[in-house]
Design a protein around this motif. Sequence first.
Motif, PDB file in Angstrom:
ATOM      1  N   THR A   7      44.253  79.831  69.974  1.00 15.49           N
ATOM      2  CA  THR A   7      44.885  78.510  69.835  1.00 15.49           C
ATOM      3  C   THR A   7      46.352  78.630  69.426  1.00 15.49           C
ATOM      4  N   ALA A  42      48.192  79.054  72.571  1.00 11.90           N
ATOM      5  CA  ALA A  42      47.786  78.096  73.607  1.00 11.90           C
ATOM      6  C   ALA A  42      48.971  77.394  74.271  1.00 11.90           C
ATOM      7  N   THR A  57      46.001  79.643  78.997  1.00 12.86           N
ATOM      8  CA  THR A  57      45.313  80.278  77.871  1.00 12.86           C
ATOM      9  C   THR A  57      43.816  80.002  77.913  1.00 12.86           C
ATOM     10  N   THR A  58      43.434  78.797  78.350  1.00 13.60           N
ATOM     11  CA  THR A  58      42.010  78.462  78.464  1.00 13.60           C
ATOM     12  C   THR A  58      41.327  79.363  79.491  1.00 13.60           C
ATOM     13  N   SER A  92      40.961  82.772  77.963  1.00 16.81           N
ATOM     14  CA  SER A  92      39.861  82.824  76.988  1.00 16.81           C
ATOM     15  C   SER A  92      38.509  82.813  77.691  1.00 16.81           C
ATOM     16  N   PRO A 104      36.572  78.917  75.245  1.00 18.86           N
ATOM     17  CA  PRO A 104      37.452  78.152  76.142  1.00 18.86           C
ATOM     18  C   PRO A 104      37.509  76.664  75.795  1.00 18.86           C
ATOM     19  N   VAL A 157      39.752  76.219  72.690  1.00 21.11           N
ATOM     20  CA  VAL A 157      41.161  76.455  73.002  1.00 21.11           C
ATOM     21  C   VAL A 157      41.756  75.263  73.748  1.00 21.11           C
ATOM     22  N   ALA A 158      41.026  74.743  74.744  1.00 25.31           N
ATOM     23  CA  ALA A 158      41.530  73.618  75.532  1.00 25.31           C
ATOM     24  C   ALA A 158      41.719  72.370  74.673  1.00 25.31           C
TER      25      ALA A 158
END
Length: 437
Positions: free
Chosen positions: A58, A61, A92-93, A96, A124, A127-128
């Motif tokens: 994160t 992110a 980044t998602t 991950s 994921p 993170v999203a």
Amino acid sequence: MWKRFVNSTFVRNSAVLMSGNILGQAISLLFHLLLCRIYSPDDFGAFAVFMSYAGFMTIIATGGYHYAILLPDDDRTLGNVMKLCACCVATTTILSLLLVLPAEIFLLSGYYDKGTADMFWLLPVYVASYGVWKIMEYWHVRQSNYRLLSAYQLSQNLASSVIKSALWQMKSGIGLALGSVLGQITATVLCAAKNKKPLQILLSPYKSYALRKAARRYASFPRFSLARDGINYIASNSVYLVLAPFFGTYELGLFMMAATLSLRPLVLVNNAIGHNIMQSIADKLKTGQAILPAIKKYLATSTAVMLPSFTVLFFIVKPLCVLLLGQEWEMSGTYLQYMLPWLCALAIFSPMANIPDLLQKQKNDMFFEITSIIIRIAMLAIGIAAGSFNVAITAYCAGALTVTTLRGLWYVKIAAYYDKKRLAIDSNKTKEKQWTI
């Protein structure tokens, strides 16, 4: 004077944000009285290792571009910066997601228990949702929409605590992980429903050339701020990542409880104050005003409040832990005592952490991040060599206290340098004007 201070915009905005923090943390604390009886220290330890990995994802992110949301002078540039952040979150998602399948490899199978690896499918999603919220958060800071930020903090704590308690039948760290992820999603959705403007900006058409232009304009943020935040996060979570293979998840669970009861509310309160300091300094920079007087005033007030408060806490925190959490968690109180001097320094200096970003001193700030991670890991190594978790935590806190204090003093120094440089420029302009006349 006191009445003017109390009625100031800074104090009112901080009070709005902290009211949500305080109420949210009060709810979280009440639920922890239940959670510590549902979940074991081993569960909390496994959860702590998972959150160390999830938290790092994160951090990266938005690519560090969320800091730049405060700076644009026009809405078009602002929108492009927010969309640039969204592109980073999407990337980044996906990254991950790729880490989910080989989770046990990345968790150094054989060191960490399988309970941690079982949580990785949540990565994921977390993170999203967190990345989207980070974009929304800084947009609301820019708009001085502090009431909605306060509502988010309250709803996030409440949703997370309720869900963790509702999943009590799992009686494993996965219940704690699910609670954190679903709590984050719930709070983000509620705030997005309350004010749709940030999402409308993110859902509007994307233009690649405009995104590239924004990326180049604010390139110092991913180059320095992102690297700084990443190193800082690794340093802060090195306890879980470094000590787990040597001391297991039980001791880590006890330490995590101490960190949860102290660092989480402290970070939230510091963020509330920090957002106001950020906005105040950003406004002064735009209008060419001096920033050091406001920083000195904040430090004087903060020090006068924090030092006696943390001194009192040292004597009552251990029996308070036993009373509230139960005898099994007594060592959490001991770890809290080890942490208190460092926590006091954090309470005083952390709200000023974005000063290097605003003054474009990210490269210099990297020195403290690199020094911090070296010192903290070296301190943990002392405990590992001694074969003592207590020694490791004591040394770690001492090293962290030293770096935090030196860094805070550096914030003051660069603010003073900025004011001196600004005064010199103003003086030259005045002389030029007089010479022209």
